[in-house]
Design a protein around this motif. Structure first.
Motif, PDB file in Angstrom:
ATOM      1  N   THR A 156      11.696  35.013 -18.115  1.00 25.17           N
ATOM      2  CA  THR A 156      10.988  33.890 -18.770  1.00 25.17           C
ATOM      3  C   THR A 156      11.354  32.667 -17.872  1.00 25.17           C
ATOM      4  N   LEU A 157      12.725  32.782 -17.370  1.00 29.21           N
ATOM      5  CA  LEU A 157      12.932  31.597 -16.335  1.00 29.21           C
ATOM      6  C   LEU A 157      12.174  31.669 -15.347  1.00 29.21           C
ATOM      7  N   TYR A 158      11.847  32.835 -14.621  1.00 29.90           N
ATOM      8  CA  TYR A 158      10.810  32.883 -13.363  1.00 29.90           C
ATOM      9  C   TYR A 158       9.465  32.461 -13.719  1.00 29.90           C
ATOM     10  N   LEU A 159       9.118  33.013 -14.794  1.00 31.50           N
ATOM     11  CA  LEU A 159       7.760  32.570 -15.238  1.00 31.50           C
ATOM     12  C   LEU A 159       7.440  30.910 -15.516  1.00 31.50           C
ATOM     13  N   LEU A 160       8.533  30.684 -16.186  1.00 26.75           N
ATOM     14  CA  LEU A 160       8.373  29.104 -16.223  1.00 26.75           C
ATOM     15  C   LEU A 160       8.543  28.185 -14.946  1.00 26.75           C
ATOM     16  N   GLN A 173      -5.855  32.123  -9.434  1.00 24.48           N
ATOM     17  CA  GLN A 173      -4.990  33.041  -9.118  1.00 24.48           C
ATOM     18  C   GLN A 173      -3.630  33.087  -9.928  1.00 24.48           C
ATOM     19  N   ASN A 174      -3.281  31.370  -9.797  1.00 18.50           N
ATOM     20  CA  ASN A 174      -2.126  31.231 -10.872  1.00 18.50           C
ATOM     21  C   ASN A 174      -2.290  31.702 -12.196  1.00 18.50           C
ATOM     22  N   LEU A 178       0.149  34.293 -14.094  1.00 18.74           N
ATOM     23  CA  LEU A 178       0.756  33.871 -15.322  1.00 18.74           C
ATOM     24  C   LEU A 178       0.133  34.881 -16.391  1.00 18.74           C
ATOM     25  N   SER A 179      -1.056  35.156 -16.660  1.00 23.16           N
ATOM     26  CA  SER A 179      -1.204  36.061 -17.407  1.00 23.16           C
ATOM     27  C   SER A 179      -0.760  37.484 -17.498  1.00 23.16           C
ATOM     28  N   LEU A 180      -0.433  37.951 -16.434  1.00 17.41           N
ATOM     29  CA  LEU A 180       0.289  39.252 -16.338  1.00 17.41           C
ATOM     30  C   LEU A 180       1.829  39.088 -16.687  1.00 17.41           C
ATOM     31  N   GLY A 181       2.257  37.954 -16.165  1.00 15.09           N
ATOM     32  CA  GLY A 181       3.506  37.650 -16.908  1.00 15.09           C
ATOM     33  C   GLY A 181       3.752  37.516 -18.391  1.00 15.09           C
ATOM     34  N   PHE A 228      -2.318  39.823 -26.962  1.00 15.83           N
ATOM     35  CA  PHE A 228      -1.290  40.873 -27.107  1.00 15.83           C
ATOM     36  C   PHE A 228      -0.049  40.514 -27.721  1.00 15.83           C
ATOM     37  N   GLY A 229      -0.108  39.496 -28.214  1.00 12.15           N
ATOM     38  CA  GLY A 229       1.161  39.447 -29.475  1.00 12.15           C
ATOM     39  C   GLY A 229       0.537  39.859 -30.564  1.00 12.15           C
TER      40      GLY A 229
END
Length: 471
Positions: A156-160, A173-174, A178-181, A228-229
């Motif tokens: 989560t830290l890396y994604l944020l 692309q971003n 982000l979607s894959l994350g 996905f949730g």
């Protein structure tokens, strides 16, 4: 006077923070090498060995959990490869990655505008508060089966950080990255799922309202999170676990009980963290002011939101972190889950401090406060005293320096050798004499090393195919 002059040097401050990080993590990294597989580690190992890696995923999806990525992680038990050393090196690696993740997050949050020592200070204090407020260091850092909580928070830290870095001009692309994350993180545990679904939906909703136009890129993120949730929540395993005999309380699915209990536990947990968070705020305020005064047009757009919106989302997400647990099993979240909630509380609190300060400065309600001055010594004294008095830090040093953890490791090696060398189907095992709180969830009700929370002694007995008796 000499000490004061020494601290004025940016290089010396960096050195001091490197030393602080070392002291902070030293006992926890050292204790990693005395850990041993415990409780459900044996169950997951046995299931993977018996069914195979992919059949294991299907089994847990249908009978226990919708954590489609979490089960991928728990299925990588080192014991499936006959390795006990893997349980010792994994916590040390995770702790070091955690440091890098917090530093990466601090850099992205500040857009690299802070000097190195100040970025390191922000990362250090966030990590310091988080470890101090962990309700279960053992379950979060040292229990391999619980790593779908730990890995989720690190990721989560890396994604944020990725989101903050690209926020001014998010490309297609971003959005894909982000979607894959989101897909990966939402599949790790229910608490991360709740936060990410709410945050993505809120980002799209409020951003579209404020700008008076639909932001389709953020709509994509919110739909990915929601789909996905729902996929994870509606997994057959979640219903099977809730309906199992493990939670026979009549308070399950009691709306009034769930609403009340969630609020009570949220207030209790937040009030417990409040002192450390409030003192941390004293450090965050001048950092926020520095960022505001040094910003360029278009920078820090994620902070320019009305505090009422930001605080509302924070409060709702925090509340809903507790509600599903009370609704489905009529119990508070497990200790590992509460670690995740505390993680998000820390992140949400930090973000809201920046939002509030940016708003106050923008409205010219306050003047920029660029330094704490003498108050910095008060803050330093508080965190030093917290370090000396906090249970997590004291127990870590105690388990290490008294040799308790080392003796526990020797006991577990001897126990394992005894069980493996015994040909009979029943084994009398010596009770544990050493129980390090840092790396073991100590409980008086059953053996904390080989017992299962669900079935007393079940996992280790199933794995070794023997019945245990303790003397």
């Amino acid at each position: 006077m000499t000490n004061s002059t020494w601290l004025k040097s940016a290089d010396n401050r960096v050195k001091l923070l490197i030393f602080a990080f070392t002291i902070l993590l030293l006992p926890f990294v050292a204790l990693s090498f005395f850990t041993f597989p415990t409780t459900d580690d044996y169950c997951h190992t046995l299931t993977v060995n018996d069914m195979g890696y992919w059949a294991y995923q299907k089994h847990y999806w249908l009978t226990w959990s919708g954590r489609y990525i979490g089960t991928l992680i728990s299925a990588t038990q080192p014991l499936t490869y006959g390795s006990y050393f893997g349980y010792k090196v994994a916590p040390a690696i995770l702790l070091l990655i955690y440091v890098h993740a917090f530093i990466t997050f601090a850099k992205a949050l500040s857009a690299n505008k802070l000097p190195t020592w100040q970025t390191a200070l922000l990362a250090f204090l966030m990590l310091f508060v988080f470890i101090a407020e962990m309700p279960s260091v053992a379950g979060y850092i040292y229990w391999y089966t619980g790593y779908y909580y730990t890995v989720a928070d690190i990721s989560t830290l890396y994604l944020l950080a990725y989101f903050f870095r690209h926020y001014p001009a998010i490309t297609a692309q971003n959005i894909i990255v982000l979607s894959l994350g989101l897909i990966l993180l939402i599949g790790m545990n229910e608490y991360t799922l709740v936060w990410l679904v709410i945050l993505c939906g809120s980002l799209f909703f409020f951003k579209s309202i404020i700008d008076k136009k639909l932001h389709f890129k953020f709509l994509v993120l919110s739909l990915v999170a929601l789909v996905f949730g729902v996929l994870s929540v509606t997994a057959p395993g979640n219903a099977a676990r809730a309906e199992s005999g493990l939670y026979p309380t009549p308070l399950k699915y009691n709306l009034l009980f769930s609403l009340k209990s969630s609020f009570t536990w949220e207030f209790h947990n937040l009030s417990k963290m409040a002192p450390a968070l409030c003192v941390l705020t004293l450090v965050l305020i001048p950092i926020a002011c520095i960022l505001y005064t040094s910003r360029k047009p278009g920078e820090f757009g994620f902070f320019f939101v009305h505090p009422a919106f930001s605080l509302l989302v924070f409060a709702i997400a925090l509340y809903l972190s507790y509600f599903p647990s009370y609704w489905s099993i009529a119990e508070p979240p497990n200790l590992r889950g509460q670690c995740v909630i505390n993680f998000w509380t820390l992140i949400g609190w930090t973000f809201n401090v920046f939002v509030i300060i940016f708003w106050l400065l923008e409205k010219e309600r306050i003047r920029p406060i660029l330094s704490l001055g003498v108050l910095s010594w008060v803050v330093a004294f508080y965190f030093f005293s917290l370090y000396l008095s906090n249970f997590n830090y004291r127990s870590a040093w105690s388990d290490l320096l008294t040799g308790r953890a080392a003796r526990y490791n020797k006991e577990m090696i001897a126990r394992t050798e005894l069980v493996l060398s015994t040909k009979e189907q029943q084994v009398t095992v010596p009770k544990l004499k050493n129980m390090p709180y840092t790396i073991l969830n100590v409980t008086p009700d059953w053996d904390p090393a080989w017992a299962s929370v669900e079935v007393n002694n079940g996992c280790a007995e199933w794995y070794f195919k023997k019945k245990f008796f303790y003397k």
